[in-house]
Design an enzyme around this catalytic site. Structure first.
Site, PDB file in Angstrom:
ATOM      1  N   LEU A 154      -5.349  -3.037   8.574  1.00  9.32           N
ATOM      2  CA  LEU A 154      -4.943  -3.969   9.629  1.00  9.32           C
ATOM      3  C   LEU A 154      -5.142  -5.433   9.224  1.00  9.32           C
ATOM      4  CD1 LEU A 154      -6.050  -2.168  12.918  1.00  9.32           C
ATOM      5  CD2 LEU A 154      -3.863  -2.079  11.706  1.00  9.32           C
ATOM      6  N   GLN A 174       0.631   6.463  -6.597  1.00 17.00           N
ATOM      7  CA  GLN A 174      -0.599   7.109  -6.152  1.00 17.00           C
ATOM      8  C   GLN A 174      -0.443   8.614  -6.360  1.00 17.00           C
ATOM      9  OE1 GLN A 174      -1.673   7.734  -1.875  1.00 17.00           O
ATOM     10  NE2 GLN A 174      -3.290   6.239  -2.310  1.00 17.00           N
ATOM     11  N   ARG A 177       1.224  -1.212   7.327  1.00 18.94           N
ATOM     12  CA  ARG A 177       2.114  -1.359   8.480  1.00 18.94           C
ATOM     13  C   ARG A 177       2.798  -2.715   8.534  1.00 18.94           C
ATOM     14  NH1 ARG A 177      -1.961   2.035   9.901  1.00 18.94           N
ATOM     15  NH2 ARG A 177      -1.429   3.897  11.089  1.00 18.94           N
ATOM     16  N   SER A 197       0.833  -1.202   0.000  1.00 18.41           N
ATOM     17  CA  SER A 197       0.000   0.000   0.000  1.00 18.41           C
ATOM     18  C   SER A 197       0.869   1.254   0.000  1.00 18.41           C
ATOM     19  CB  SER A 197      -0.890  -0.017   1.242  1.00 18.41           C
ATOM     20  OG  SER A 197      -1.909   0.941   1.164  1.00 18.41           O
ATOM     21  N   PRO A 198       0.386   2.354  -0.587  1.00 22.10           N
ATOM     22  CA  PRO A 198       1.140   3.604  -0.542  1.00 22.10           C
ATOM     23  C   PRO A 198       1.335   4.065   0.900  1.00 22.10           C
ATOM     24  CG  PRO A 198      -0.821   3.822  -1.926  1.00 22.10           C
ATOM     25  CD  PRO A 198      -0.890   2.494  -1.290  1.00 22.10           C
ATOM     26  N   ALA A 250       1.749   8.543  -1.668  1.00 23.52           N
ATOM     27  CA  ALA A 250       1.071   9.720  -2.214  1.00 23.52           C
ATOM     28  C   ALA A 250       2.098  10.677  -2.799  1.00 23.52           C
ATOM     29  CB  ALA A 250       0.262  10.408  -1.118  1.00 23.52           C
ATOM     30  N   TYR A 294      -8.037  14.251   1.826  1.00 20.90           N
ATOM     31  CA  TYR A 294      -7.276  15.092   0.905  1.00 20.90           C
ATOM     32  C   TYR A 294      -8.219  15.670  -0.160  1.00 20.90           C
ATOM     33  CZ  TYR A 294      -3.445  13.013   3.469  1.00 20.90           C
ATOM     34  OH  TYR A 294      -2.615  12.604   4.478  1.00 20.90           O
ATOM     35  N   ARG A 321      -8.424   5.271  -4.998  1.00 25.54           N
ATOM     36  CA  ARG A 321      -8.587   5.012  -3.565  1.00 25.54           C
ATOM     37  C   ARG A 321      -9.625   5.981  -3.014  1.00 25.54           C
ATOM     38  NH1 ARG A 321      -4.246   3.923   1.243  1.00 25.54           N
ATOM     39  NH2 ARG A 321      -4.483   1.842   0.344  1.00 25.54           N
TER      40      ARG A 321
END
Length: 358
Positions: free
Chosen positions: A302, A99, A325, A22-23, A57, A183, A231
């Site tokens: 998660l 991204q 993470r 993931s970004p 990003a 954003y 996304r």
């Protein structure tokens, strides 16, 4: 056979498995330029066996950065080092994605480990005037944005288009438009941050207009066989905000305009939203969008074990699993997951001697 390690084809691209890095912002660039940190950070995760790696990003304009340390792709000079990174990623059998983002009212803020660690960066210290759909702060210590006028909106669309052209030149194989986490594009979607009375505010159709125009501009630049992701934050987790129902409706519009996959995250637009964080807490959004629209989805949030990732794909809730993470903790998660799930995958030849044997 593990569902997680089945290939996936989207348009002309085939991913070797369903695991996506993931970004994740690194806040380690200067003037938007990637450097050795990004090469090692991204390169190690490509070595680790992921099918797709989406770069953090990456700002489409200087004012679109979250912090002064964000990566950027607003000028041609950014491309040389990006090409080097992408060539290495591809050499490891991984697909490089990016991204594309504009931070909107959450721009011009401090990186967490640089004093004072939060709040607005003043222009005297390298900050800048931020923009948004409406002149509403995200939080008390964030910058006060200026509401975008018609010329400003046209510039945002043009910036995403130019960034897409540069992304192609840099060797990225997947583009993801960032319309989540509070954003700019998410700010337009949500009635909590968009109080406009023109054609970009008010009704659902008006609030999604800018995202659809960005999608159209990006899709126009991309080759037909090139996949496009978006996304979204599937819910604001706040009464009166963007909802899961809105996300399903938006996904149908995106599907019909050439988007190939919705990456379903949540939150980020309200400072103190009550979010029930827990293992796999956002997977239901990806599942519902896929089920009700037929659009491919990515699940994130998660997902930390091989078994949990396998269950998401095997159950049909999502086509891809995006790890954040857990990939920071363990860049070799895909290799370890393959062993845990009984899937046979190739290891880098340099690491072959460490491959677990059945």
């Amino acid at each position: 056979m593990s569902a997680l390690f089945e290939p996936l084809t989207l348009r002309g691209l085939t991913l070797k498995n369903r695991i996506v890095v993931s970004p994740m912002c690194q806040y380690s660039a200067q003037d938007g330029f990637a450097n050795d940190w990004h090469l090692v950070h991204l390169g190690s995760r490509a070595v680790g066996g992921a099918g797709l790696l989406i770069q953090e990003a990456t700002a489409v304009s200087p004012e679109g950065r979250i912090t002064p340390e964000d990566l950027g792709i607003w000028k041609d000079e950014h491309l040389d080092f990006q090409r080097r990174i992408n060539q290495f990623i591809e050499s490891q059998g991984c697909v490089p994605g990016v991204q594309l983002a504009h931070a909107g009212r959450k721009a011009s803020t401090y990186t967490s480990w640089l004093a004072p660690g939060h709040g607005a960066v003043p222009e005297s210290e390298g900050g800048w005037q931020v923009v948004a759909p409406s002149a509403l702060k995200f939080a008390d210590d964030y910058p006060l944005p200026v509401a975008l006028d018609a010329a400003g909106i046209k510039k945002v669309i043009a910036d995403f288009r130019s960034a897409t052209e540069r992304s192609l030149a840099a060797g990225f194989k997947v583009i993801e438009i960032h319309a989540a986490h509070g954003y700019l594009l998410h700010e337009f979607l949500s009635p909590l941050s968009n109080q406009r009375t023109d054609t970009y505010g008010g009704s659902f159709e008006n609030r999604i207009r800018l995202l659809l125009e960005v999608v159209a501009a990006v899709r126009q630049v991309l080759p037909d066989d090139f996949p496009l992701f978006v996304r979204i934050s599937a819910t604001d987790w706040t009464e009166g905000g963007w909802t899961a129902d809105d996300s399903v409706q938006l996904a149908t519009w995106l599907r019909d305009r050439g988007v190939d996959l919705v990456d379903a995250s949540s939150g980020g637009n309200v400072e103190k939203a009550q979010i029930p964080v827990g293992p796999g807490y956002q997977v239901e959004f990806a599942g519902r969008i896929k089920r009700e629209t037929g659009l491919a989805t990515g699940a994130v949030g998660l997902i930390t074990t091989p078994e949990a990732a396998e269950a998401v794909v095997a159950s049909g809730q999502a086509d891809l699993v995006l790890l954040a993470r857990e990939e920071l903790r363990n860049p070799y998660f895909p290799l370890h997951a393959a062993h845990a799930l009984g899937a046979e995958v190739a290891w880098p030849v340099q690491y072959e001697r460490a491959k677990p044997r059945k």
